[in-house]
Scaffold this motif. Structure first.
Motif, PDB file in Angstrom:
ATOM      1  N   ASP A 270      23.238 -65.166  40.765  1.00 50.19           N
ATOM      2  CA  ASP A 270      21.862 -65.014  40.966  1.00 50.19           C
ATOM      3  C   ASP A 270      21.142 -64.187  39.939  1.00 50.19           C
ATOM      4  OD1 ASP A 270      22.967 -62.398  41.273  1.00 50.19           O
ATOM      5  OD2 ASP A 270      22.383 -62.380  43.503  1.00 50.19           O
ATOM      6  N   GLY A 271      21.633 -64.076  38.816  1.00 56.63           N
ATOM      7  CA  GLY A 271      21.093 -63.036  37.731  1.00 56.63           C
ATOM      8  C   GLY A 271      21.001 -61.817  37.716  1.00 56.63           C
ATOM      9  N   MET A 272      21.768 -61.233  39.187  1.00 53.49           N
ATOM     10  CA  MET A 272      21.642 -59.707  39.374  1.00 53.49           C
ATOM     11  C   MET A 272      22.933 -59.093  38.965  1.00 53.49           C
ATOM     12  SD  MET A 272      18.933 -58.742  41.028  1.00 53.49           S
ATOM     13  CE  MET A 272      19.195 -57.209  41.890  1.00 53.49           C
ATOM     14  N   GLY A 273      23.071 -58.694  37.732  1.00 52.73           N
ATOM     15  CA  GLY A 273      23.900 -58.109  37.023  1.00 52.73           C
ATOM     16  C   GLY A 273      25.372 -58.809  37.084  1.00 52.73           C
ATOM     17  N   ASP A 274      26.583 -57.988  37.346  1.00 51.12           N
ATOM     18  CA  ASP A 274      27.618 -58.986  37.030  1.00 51.12           C
ATOM     19  C   ASP A 274      28.532 -59.079  38.393  1.00 51.12           C
ATOM     20  OD1 ASP A 274      27.051 -58.926  34.493  1.00 51.12           O
ATOM     21  OD2 ASP A 274      27.992 -57.033  34.222  1.00 51.12           O
ATOM     22  N   VAL A 275      29.593 -59.763  38.349  1.00 52.82           N
ATOM     23  CA  VAL A 275      30.612 -60.008  39.462  1.00 52.82           C
ATOM     24  C   VAL A 275      31.918 -59.790  39.073  1.00 52.82           C
ATOM     25  CG1 VAL A 275      29.975 -62.262  39.657  1.00 52.82           C
ATOM     26  CG2 VAL A 275      31.073 -61.263  41.585  1.00 52.82           C
ATOM     27  N   VAL A 276      32.728 -59.255  39.679  1.00 52.39           N
ATOM     28  CA  VAL A 276      34.180 -59.301  39.377  1.00 52.39           C
ATOM     29  C   VAL A 276      35.150 -59.253  40.575  1.00 52.39           C
ATOM     30  CG1 VAL A 276      34.426 -56.633  39.138  1.00 52.39           C
ATOM     31  CG2 VAL A 276      35.868 -58.263  37.619  1.00 52.39           C
ATOM     32  N   THR A 277      36.266 -59.999  40.580  1.00 53.84           N
ATOM     33  CA  THR A 277      37.230 -59.889  41.561  1.00 53.84           C
ATOM     34  C   THR A 277      38.516 -59.185  41.298  1.00 53.84           C
ATOM     35  OG1 THR A 277      36.137 -62.007  42.280  1.00 53.84           O
ATOM     36  CG2 THR A 277      38.288 -61.362  43.080  1.00 53.84           C
ATOM     37  N   HIS A 278      39.011 -58.376  42.155  1.00 56.14           N
ATOM     38  CA  HIS A 278      40.304 -57.754  41.723  1.00 56.14           C
ATOM     39  C   HIS A 278      41.000 -57.451  43.076  1.00 56.14           C
ATOM     40  CE1 HIS A 278      43.135 -55.139  39.274  1.00 56.14           C
ATOM     41  NE2 HIS A 278      43.397 -54.501  40.569  1.00 56.14           N
ATOM     42  N   ASP A 279      42.138 -58.239  43.116  1.00 55.90           N
ATOM     43  CA  ASP A 279      43.023 -58.204  44.451  1.00 55.90           C
ATOM     44  C   ASP A 279      44.013 -56.975  44.403  1.00 55.90           C
ATOM     45  OD1 ASP A 279      41.634 -60.497  45.323  1.00 55.90           O
ATOM     46  OD2 ASP A 279      43.116 -61.843  44.537  1.00 55.90           O
ATOM     47  N   PHE A 280      44.362 -56.645  45.552  1.00 56.51           N
ATOM     48  CA  PHE A 280      45.320 -55.618  45.693  1.00 56.51           C
ATOM     49  C   PHE A 280      46.612 -55.967  46.644  1.00 56.51           C
ATOM     50  CE2 PHE A 280      41.277 -53.337  45.172  1.00 56.51           C
ATOM     51  CZ  PHE A 280      41.404 -52.338  44.083  1.00 56.51           C
ATOM     52  N   VAL A 281      47.805 -55.411  46.227  1.00 57.47           N
ATOM     53  CA  VAL A 281      49.019 -56.061  46.756  1.00 57.47           C
ATOM     54  C   VAL A 281      49.632 -54.684  47.153  1.00 57.47           C
ATOM     55  CG1 VAL A 281      51.019 -57.328  46.710  1.00 57.47           C
ATOM     56  CG2 VAL A 281      49.127 -58.064  45.636  1.00 57.47           C
ATOM     57  N   LEU A 282      49.895 -54.505  48.648  1.00 55.92           N
ATOM     58  CA  LEU A 282      50.360 -53.031  48.870  1.00 55.92           C
ATOM     59  C   LEU A 282      51.859 -53.249  49.085  1.00 55.92           C
ATOM     60  CD1 LEU A 282      47.523 -52.436  48.917  1.00 55.92           C
ATOM     61  CD2 LEU A 282      47.818 -51.626  51.035  1.00 55.92           C
ATOM     62  N   ASP A 283      52.578 -52.237  48.943  1.00 57.46           N
ATOM     63  CA  ASP A 283      54.153 -52.149  49.225  1.00 57.46           C
ATOM     64  C   ASP A 283      54.335 -51.955  50.706  1.00 57.46           C
ATOM     65  OD1 ASP A 283      54.284 -51.810  46.356  1.00 57.46           O
ATOM     66  OD2 ASP A 283      56.412 -52.075  46.711  1.00 57.46           O
ATOM     67  N   PRO A 284      55.306 -52.214  51.350  1.00 59.81           N
ATOM     68  CA  PRO A 284      55.720 -51.504  52.742  1.00 59.81           C
ATOM     69  C   PRO A 284      55.890 -50.116  52.521  1.00 59.81           C
ATOM     70  CG  PRO A 284      57.690 -52.941  51.719  1.00 59.81           C
ATOM     71  CD  PRO A 284      56.330 -53.286  50.751  1.00 59.81           C
TER      72      PRO A 284
END
Ligand code: MBD
Ligand code: FE
Length: 289
Positions: A270-284
């Motif tokens: 949409d031209g509004m700045g930046d986008v970034v994806t980062h996932d988290f994987v948690l240990d038991p």
């Protein structure tokens, strides 16, 4: 960059706030560290290392007194939290998380505050009407090692503003500016709208700044988002995320950058700045924890 705001943010101001925040945390969760043998071992080895350095480098009385004066000043500036988190915490974090299989984390630093406003999975962080900077959509998903989605995971986020200043630790900012506790949706996903932080400079007017100048170092940390990601039955990840292309990613004064923590934002559709994806994987969670 509004220089006047940055100049009003003093070493002692942020130091006193960081010291008070730390004391509050200690009051609630200080586990007893009273093993005499352990204290003996650790302190003796630390002192022996110092004795070796004094002999090896033939420390003078002038240097000894300069050290004494500087240590006194660290206390007066309330900069012990900053000093320890910049120059020691990265190794403590390395040791504490060595056996994790999930996502990498890194140090917490001195500017976390519990109790931030709670927001749903589609969140916009609390910010001023005229919050300066480039909009950033930070999104991702929280899963467990093995792949299970962690519905309703908690994503706490806090970061500096476009002047490199943290709310609660610098003057003239709304209490919870750019801080929140976001609850992920049924898929463990979250979408957080915020403003890109600026690089952080260690205050130049305090004892840590004086050490940096005296040693000929630079005072910068790369721009970063701080996170604490948690879900019941799993180990909490404390992390920071950095931005590729930031000149300080390669020489963070706090030695807290890892390759897995560097983001590659792209321009938003949409031209509004930046986008970034980062996932988290948690240990038991560990047995008995
Ligand atoms: C920071 O913003 C920070 O994150 C750390 C680790 C140390 C000093 C300032
Ligand atoms: Fe920080």
């Amino acid at each position: 960059m509004t220089t006047a705001r940055v100049e009003k943010a003093t070493a002692a101001g942020s130091g006193n706030a960081a010291t008070a925040t730390f004391r509050e945390k200690q009051r609630s969760d200080a586990s007893a560290v009273a093993d005499t043998k352990r204290v003996d071992t650790l302190v003796t080895e630390l002192l022996t290392a110092a004795h070796d350095i004094i002999r090896r480098h033939q420390l003078t009385y002038a240097e000894y007194d300069a050290l004494k004066a500087w240590l006194i000043q660290v206390g007066e500036d309330a900069e012990w939290p900053l000093f320890l988190d910049v120059w020691l915490e990265h190794v403590v974090e390395e040791v504490a998380t060595a056996d994790r299989e999930g996502s990498k984390g890194t140090i917490e630093g001195p500017y976390y505050a519990p109790g931030a406003p709670e927001l749903p999975a589609d969140a916009t962080l609390p910010m001023r009407d005229d919050e300066p900077g480039t909009p950033l959509l930070f999104q991702g998903q929280v899963t467990a090692v093995g792949g299970a989605v962690l519905a309703g995971a908690t994503v706490e986020i806090w970061h500096a503003d476009d002047d490199g200043l943290y709310s609660r630790f610098a003057p003239d900012l709304p209490e919870w500016n750019l801080r929140a506790s976001v609850t992920a949706d049924d898929e463990g996903s979250f979408r957080i709208n915020t403003m890109q932080p600026a690089p952080y400079q260690i205050p130049t007017d305090g004892s840590c700044g004086k050490l940096i100048a005296a040693a000929g170092w630079h005072a910068w940390r790369p721009a970063h988002l701080h996170l604490k990601v948690s879900a019941s039955g799993h180990q909490l990840i404390t992390a920071q995320l950095y931005f590729r292309g930031d000149e300080h990613v390669a020489d963070d004064i706090a030695s807290a950058v890892k390759p897995e923590l560097i983001l590659d934002p792209v321009p938003a559709a949409d031209g509004m700045g930046d986008v970034v994806t980062h996932d988290f994987v948690l240990d038991p969670a560990t047995q008995g924890a």
